[in-house]
Design an enzyme around this catalytic site. Structure first.
Site, PDB file in Angstrom:
ATOM      1  N   HIS A  99      24.637  60.604  88.205  1.00  0.00           N
ATOM      2  CA  HIS A  99      25.289  60.000  87.443  1.00  0.00           C
ATOM      3  C   HIS A  99      26.158  61.053  86.494  1.00  0.00           C
ATOM      4  O   HIS A  99      24.640  62.559  86.497  1.00  0.00           O
ATOM      5  CB  HIS A  99      24.738  59.204  86.287  1.00  0.00           C
ATOM      6  CG  HIS A  99      25.082  58.305  85.434  1.00  0.00           C
ATOM      7  ND1 HIS A  99      25.529  59.153  84.578  1.00  0.00           N
ATOM      8  CD2 HIS A  99      25.991  57.457  85.319  1.00  0.00           C
ATOM      9  CE1 HIS A  99      25.899  58.392  83.408  1.00  0.00           C
ATOM     10  NE2 HIS A  99      26.550  57.015  84.290  1.00  0.00           N
ATOM     11  N   GLU A 156      33.263  58.541  88.169  1.00  0.00           N
ATOM     12  CA  GLU A 156      33.449  58.336  86.524  1.00  0.00           C
ATOM     13  C   GLU A 156      33.874  59.575  85.845  1.00  0.00           C
ATOM     14  O   GLU A 156      32.714  60.380  85.806  1.00  0.00           O
ATOM     15  CB  GLU A 156      32.022  57.608  86.050  1.00  0.00           C
ATOM     16  CG  GLU A 156      31.922  56.686  87.343  1.00  0.00           C
ATOM     17  CD  GLU A 156      29.989  56.171  86.054  1.00  0.00           C
ATOM     18  OE1 GLU A 156      30.585  55.232  85.642  1.00  0.00           O
ATOM     19  OE2 GLU A 156      28.989  56.773  86.142  1.00  0.00           O
TER      20      GLU A 156
HETATM   21  C1  PEP Z   1      28.634  55.099  83.243  1.00  0.00           C
HETATM   22  O1  PEP Z   1      27.603  55.578  82.252  1.00  0.00           O
HETATM   23  O2  PEP Z   1      28.318  54.947  84.098  1.00  0.00           O
HETATM   24  C2  PEP Z   1      29.102  54.057  82.220  1.00  0.00           C
HETATM   25  C3  PEP Z   1      30.481  53.776  82.947  1.00  0.00           C
HETATM   26  O3  PEP Z   1      28.850  54.351  81.046  1.00  0.00           O
HETATM   27  P1  PEP Z   1      30.316  53.789  80.501  1.00  0.00           P
HETATM   28  O4  PEP Z   1      30.429  52.025  80.803  1.00  0.00           O
HETATM   29  O5  PEP Z   1      29.694  53.225  79.015  1.00  0.00           O
HETATM   30  O6  PEP Z   1      31.462  54.329  80.004  1.00  0.00           O
END
Ligand code: PEP
Length: 235
Positions: free
Chosen positions: A88, A157
């Site tokens: 992450h 992400e």
């Molecule tokens: C995450 O931290 O994996 C994430 C997607 O956070 P958010 O949805 O708050 O952007």
């Protein structure tokens, strides 16, 4: 599809238990057959239920031992946890975990047969440096990772989208996911500011096999709606 909630450093033990119970009841009531993962804070771990699989946000690659502040396999076994989040961006960028550290975690937990949700994503300056720089950056996050592992799930992400309310355009998500799909057949989730306004269009995109949700997953009713919608897509 895979719908995952990263609860981060939020909720108490009692509130997490209520959350998981409420989610389980909803998924059961609506006969939802999607894979639903919840990653609570480590102190709030509970065992998985029939529909909700509990995972750990982080653990040290060890059975047990002298690793102050960490937990290992022995502590996870107590809750029968067999799912882990690795890579992450908050662990990479806030806590300074290197690719080498992540690879050692990956290999250890792979050896133990864990389901691994492995996260990749570029910071803003990399995205702004252009397509080539961005793909090279993402490529480096695959280094040392067995992309053929059968219990692997990948989450793309973008760091600049996490917790900011900003997201790439739907076209950008779709075209990047197509490129990432060529690197691994693992289910590929999108994460970064998925919320009640955008989850339907994100989930419906080609090559999006689910979502990893942070902030918006804290309201269990909202997260449950995302699971319900995923069920209707029949992907
Ligand atoms: C995450 O931290 O994996 C994430 C997607 O956070 P958010 O949805 O708050 O952007």
């Amino acid at each position: 599809m895979v719908i995952a909630a990263n609860l981060k450093t939020n909720l108490t033990r009692a509130k997490t238990a209520q959350y998981v119970d409420a989610l389980e009841a909803f998924l059961k009531q609506h006969a939802i057959g999607q894979k639903v993962l919840v990653f609570p804070a480590t102190s709030n771990l509970v065992t998985s239920q029939a529909h909700v699989t509990l995972g750990v946000q982080n653990a040290y690659p060890t059975q047990n031992g002298a690793f102050t502040g960490e937990i290992g396999l022995e502590q996870l076994e107590e809750f029968a946890i067999k799912t882990i989040l690795i890579g992450h961006s908050e662990r990479r960028h806030v806590l300074g975990e290197s690719q080498e550290t992540l690879v050692s975690k990956f290999n250890f937990f792979k050896e133990q047969g864990f389901e691994i949700l492995y996260c990749i994503g570029e910071p803003l300056e990399v995205r702004e440096a252009g397509e080539e720089a961005m793909m090279a950056y993402l490529e480096a996050q695959y280094a040392g990772i067995d992309t053929t592992y059968e219990k692997l799930i990948i989450a793309y992400e973008p760091v600049w989208a996490i917790g900011t309310g900003k997201t790439p355009t739907l076209e950008d998500i779709e075209s990047l996911h197509a490129k990432l799909k060529a690197k691994s057949k693992a289910p590929l989730l999108y994460g970064g500011s998925v919320n009640m306004k955008n989850y339907q269009e994100v989930l419906a995109l080609q090559n999006v096999d689910g979502v990893l949700v942070g902030g918006a997953s804290l309201v269990v009713e909202d997260f449950a709606q995302m699971c319900l919608f995923a069920q209707t897509l029949n992907k």
